[in-house]
Design an enzyme around this catalytic site. Structure first.
Site, PDB file in Angstrom:
ATOM      1  N   GLU A 280      17.745  22.094  13.848  1.00  0.00           N
ATOM      2  CA  GLU A 280      18.243  22.435  12.520  1.00  0.00           C
ATOM      3  C   GLU A 280      18.162  23.951  12.412  1.00  0.00           C
ATOM      4  O   GLU A 280      17.145  24.534  12.754  1.00  0.00           O
ATOM      5  CB  GLU A 280      17.338  21.772  11.486  1.00  0.00           C
ATOM      6  CG  GLU A 280      17.647  22.090  10.070  1.00  0.00           C
ATOM      7  CD  GLU A 280      16.635  21.431   9.156  1.00  0.00           C
ATOM      8  OE1 GLU A 280      15.616  22.078   8.858  1.00  0.00           O
ATOM      9  OE2 GLU A 280      16.858  20.276   8.764  1.00  0.00           O
TER      10      GLU A 280
ATOM     11  N   TYR B 225      25.282  21.862   5.349  1.00  0.00           N
ATOM     12  CA  TYR B 225      24.991  21.770   3.921  1.00  0.00           C
ATOM     13  C   TYR B 225      24.467  23.083   3.360  1.00  0.00           C
ATOM     14  O   TYR B 225      24.010  23.957   4.093  1.00  0.00           O
ATOM     15  CB  TYR B 225      23.999  20.645   3.628  1.00  0.00           C
ATOM     16  CG  TYR B 225      22.720  20.669   4.443  1.00  0.00           C
ATOM     17  CD1 TYR B 225      21.529  21.118   3.901  1.00  0.00           C
ATOM     18  CD2 TYR B 225      22.711  20.215   5.758  1.00  0.00           C
ATOM     19  CE1 TYR B 225      20.362  21.127   4.636  1.00  0.00           C
ATOM     20  CE2 TYR B 225      21.550  20.202   6.501  1.00  0.00           C
ATOM     21  CZ  TYR B 225      20.375  20.666   5.938  1.00  0.00           C
ATOM     22  OH  TYR B 225      19.221  20.678   6.677  1.00  0.00           O
TER      23      TYR B 225
ATOM     24  N   ASP C 231      21.628  24.551   1.495  1.00  0.00           N
ATOM     25  CA  ASP C 231      20.230  24.171   1.292  1.00  0.00           C
ATOM     26  C   ASP C 231      19.663  24.820   0.035  1.00  0.00           C
ATOM     27  O   ASP C 231      20.272  25.723  -0.553  1.00  0.00           O
ATOM     28  CB  ASP C 231      19.420  24.593   2.517  1.00  0.00           C
ATOM     29  CG  ASP C 231      18.111  23.824   2.659  1.00  0.00           C
ATOM     30  OD1 ASP C 231      17.888  22.847   1.927  1.00  0.00           O
ATOM     31  OD2 ASP C 231      17.299  24.204   3.519  1.00  0.00           O
TER      32      ASP C 231
ATOM     33  N   ARG D 188      25.386  17.894  10.651  1.00  0.00           N
ATOM     34  CA  ARG D 188      25.433  17.949   9.189  1.00  0.00           C
ATOM     35  C   ARG D 188      25.393  19.406   8.753  1.00  0.00           C
ATOM     36  O   ARG D 188      24.528  20.172   9.175  1.00  0.00           O
ATOM     37  CB  ARG D 188      24.236  17.207   8.600  1.00  0.00           C
ATOM     38  CG  ARG D 188      24.230  17.204   7.087  1.00  0.00           C
ATOM     39  CD  ARG D 188      23.099  16.342   6.540  1.00  0.00           C
ATOM     40  NE  ARG D 188      22.978  16.561   5.112  1.00  0.00           N
ATOM     41  CZ  ARG D 188      21.845  16.893   4.497  1.00  0.00           C
ATOM     42  NH1 ARG D 188      20.725  17.025   5.184  1.00  0.00           N
ATOM     43  NH2 ARG D 188      21.822  17.090   3.205  1.00  0.00           N
TER      44      ARG D 188
END
Length: 123
Positions: A7, A56, A58, A54
């Protein structure tokens, strides 16, 4: 081999040039500008990508990308690079949209997996 993934959080800065001066945009405005096309297309600022990752917005209004689970490090590197390209493309599109509105906005994107104490996360 185990499944692996990472991530990545990205730090984004943006400045807008006006005839009088240059000013820095705040994180909320940067996030809104970056994710405007994502929100318009998907109705959300968090999406699962075709590659299984994914993307996004945050907490703190910064982009984040999580790779899909990968069976090899070569696949993981390709997934990680895909995330970089997605975020830089968002920044390029946001700059183009600003230019279409008559604004000169310059975005800078940085990978950011270390906090101000030196603690790493997401990897």
């Amino acid at each position: 081999m185990r499944a692996v993934g990472i991530e990545t959080e990205y730090a984004v800065t943006a400045t807008i040039a006006t005839p009088a001066r240059e000013r820095r945009l705040g994180p909320d405005e940067v996030g809104r500008r970056l994710f405007r096309p994502v929100a318009e297309e998907h109705g959300a600022t968090s999406v699962f990508c075709r590659n299984g990752g994914r993307l996004y917005l945050d907490v703190g209004s910064h982009p984040e990308y999580a790779t899909a689970e990968c069976a090899s490090y070569a696949d993981l590197l390709a997934q990680d690079r895909a995330g970089d390209l997605m975020v830089t493309t968002l920044a390029e599109r946001a700059a183009e949209a600003a230019a279409a509105d008559g604004e000169r906005v310059r975005f800078r994107v940085f990978k950011n997996n270390v906090d101000h104490y030196g603690t790493s996360y997401g990897s």
